[in-house]
Enzyme design. Structure first.
Site, mmCIF file in Angstrom:
data_model
loop_
_atom_site.group_PDB
_atom_site.id
_atom_site.type_symbol
_atom_site.label_atom_id
_atom_site.label_comp_id
_atom_site.label_asym_id
_atom_site.label_seq_id
_atom_site.Cartn_x
_atom_site.Cartn_y
_atom_site.Cartn_z
ATOM 1 N NE ARG A 177 16.971 1.087 7.487
ATOM 2 C CZ ARG A 177 16.054 2.040 7.363
ATOM 3 N NH1 ARG A 177 16.215 3.189 7.997
ATOM 4 N NH2 ARG A 177 14.992 1.853 6.606
ATOM 5 N NE ARG B 243 16.591 2.695 3.420
ATOM 6 C CZ ARG B 243 15.503 3.456 3.537
ATOM 7 N NH1 ARG B 243 15.652 4.773 3.719
ATOM 8 N NH2 ARG B 243 14.298 2.934 3.490
ATOM 9 C CE1 TYR C 75 13.843 -4.417 11.570
ATOM 10 C CE2 TYR C 75 12.291 -3.115 10.290
ATOM 11 C CZ TYR C 75 13.568 -3.589 10.502
ATOM 12 O OH TYR C 75 14.580 -3.226 9.654
ATOM 13 C CG HIS D 202 10.214 0.828 6.053
ATOM 14 N ND1 HIS D 202 10.079 -0.016 7.125
ATOM 15 C CD2 HIS D 202 11.509 0.694 5.636
ATOM 16 C CE1 HIS D 202 11.219 -0.632 7.358
ATOM 17 N NE2 HIS D 202 12.103 -0.223 6.465
#
Length: 298
Positions: free
Chosen positions: A245, A151, A277, A268
């Site tokens: 990302r 991030r 995703y 996560h």
């Protein structure tokens, strides 16, 4: 009990006990402040006694201010946590959150960019920097996002101890959760080049990435560098630093990475956050098929 006392205790809890990011602390304290406005509460017990109807009235007021469903949902999450904290302060309470459902939000899919575009962006920001070290800095930051899945806040929180990267890097993510990410040679080389050119001393306990005047680099400057490269390359407005990302995750999944491994790499807390995703990858494959298949072009 004064409004400021409520908020100071709440802020201390978020920072010290929950280890929330500065952005989250600001947002949650501001939401709590709005909730306390026009309410005369004697102590934590009075706040703990509030239930769904009280919160719904507050949210109705906020909606009349023009807030979207997504903003209402964020406000609700903050207030439920605030009331749960109040219940923890009350003798015999287990700190349960109020039972109230928020608005339904349609989740959009992340918008990754192609590997070539990611490499072109990183190369272009290097040339657009007004000084060589600034260009090298921007390239190193963006490659950490795309090459290691960080991030932007995680990349900018690195200190001088990361100046000499190894094959892996320990990253502190949301909620103070730590994870280990592999570092590709191209990322190591980019960081090393920035360190070589940087005119500021990079002590181990000080920020690795510096602004033009030597202070900590802020997110706005990275976003500006990305925006300049995006315009020069003709990329869509969705090509942001965070999209790098997303691209990291999507390209790994397309190359055969399993969801559990990807969850660990991204930091996560829940597998559900990573599963989105799979939809992105399927959508990408479908776009490729439509663009390449002869019958689709007839």
């Amino acid at each position: 009990m004064r409004r400021e006392e409520f908020l100071e205790d709440w802020r201390a809890h978020l920072v010290n006990d929950r280890r929330r990011s500065p952005h989250t602390v600001r947002a949650y304290v501001a939401a709590a402040g709005r909730f306390l406005d026009h309410r005369d509460l004697a102590d934590w017990g009075a706040l703990a006694a509030l239930e769904g109807p009280d919160i719904r009235r507050f949210l109705a007021e906020r909606r009349s201010d023009g807030l979207s469903n997504a903003s209402i949902a964020r406000e609700l999450s903050a207030i439920k946590s605030f009331v749960a904290f109040a219940r923890q302060q009350t003798s015999g309470s287990d700190g349960t959150r109020p039972r109230i459902r928020g608005p339904r939000i349609k989740k959009g899919l992340p918008r990754p960019i192609t590997p070539d575009d990611a490499e072109n962006v990183a190369a272009l920001v290097e040339g657009l920097g007004r000084e060589d070290w600034i260009g090298a800095r921007d390239r190193a930051v963006l490659l950490l996002l795309y090459g290691a899945g960080l991030r932007i806040a995680e990349a900018l929180s690195l200190d001088g101890a990361a100046a000499e990267l190894d094959d892996t890097l320990s990253v502190t993510g949301k909620g103070g959760k730590q994870r280990i990410v592999p570092i590709l040679p191209i990322v190591r080389e980019a960081v090393a080049e920035y360190v070589r050119l940087c005119p500021w001393p990079l002590a181990k306990d000080e920020p690795l990435f510096r602004g033009a005047k030597g202070g900590p680099l802020n997110q706005g400057m990275v976003q500006k560098a990305m925006a300049n490269a995006r315009k020069a390359l003709g990329l869509p407005s969705t090509a942001t630093p965070h999209a790098l990302r997303h691209s990291f995750a999507t390209h790994l999944l397309g190359a055969g990475a399993d969801l559990r491994s990807l969850q660990e790499l991204l930091g996560h807390a829940s597998l559900g956050s990573t599963q989105i995703y799979t939809k992105v990858d399927s959508a990408t494959l479908l776009d490729t098929y439509r663009n390449a298949h002869p019958r689709e072009r007839d």
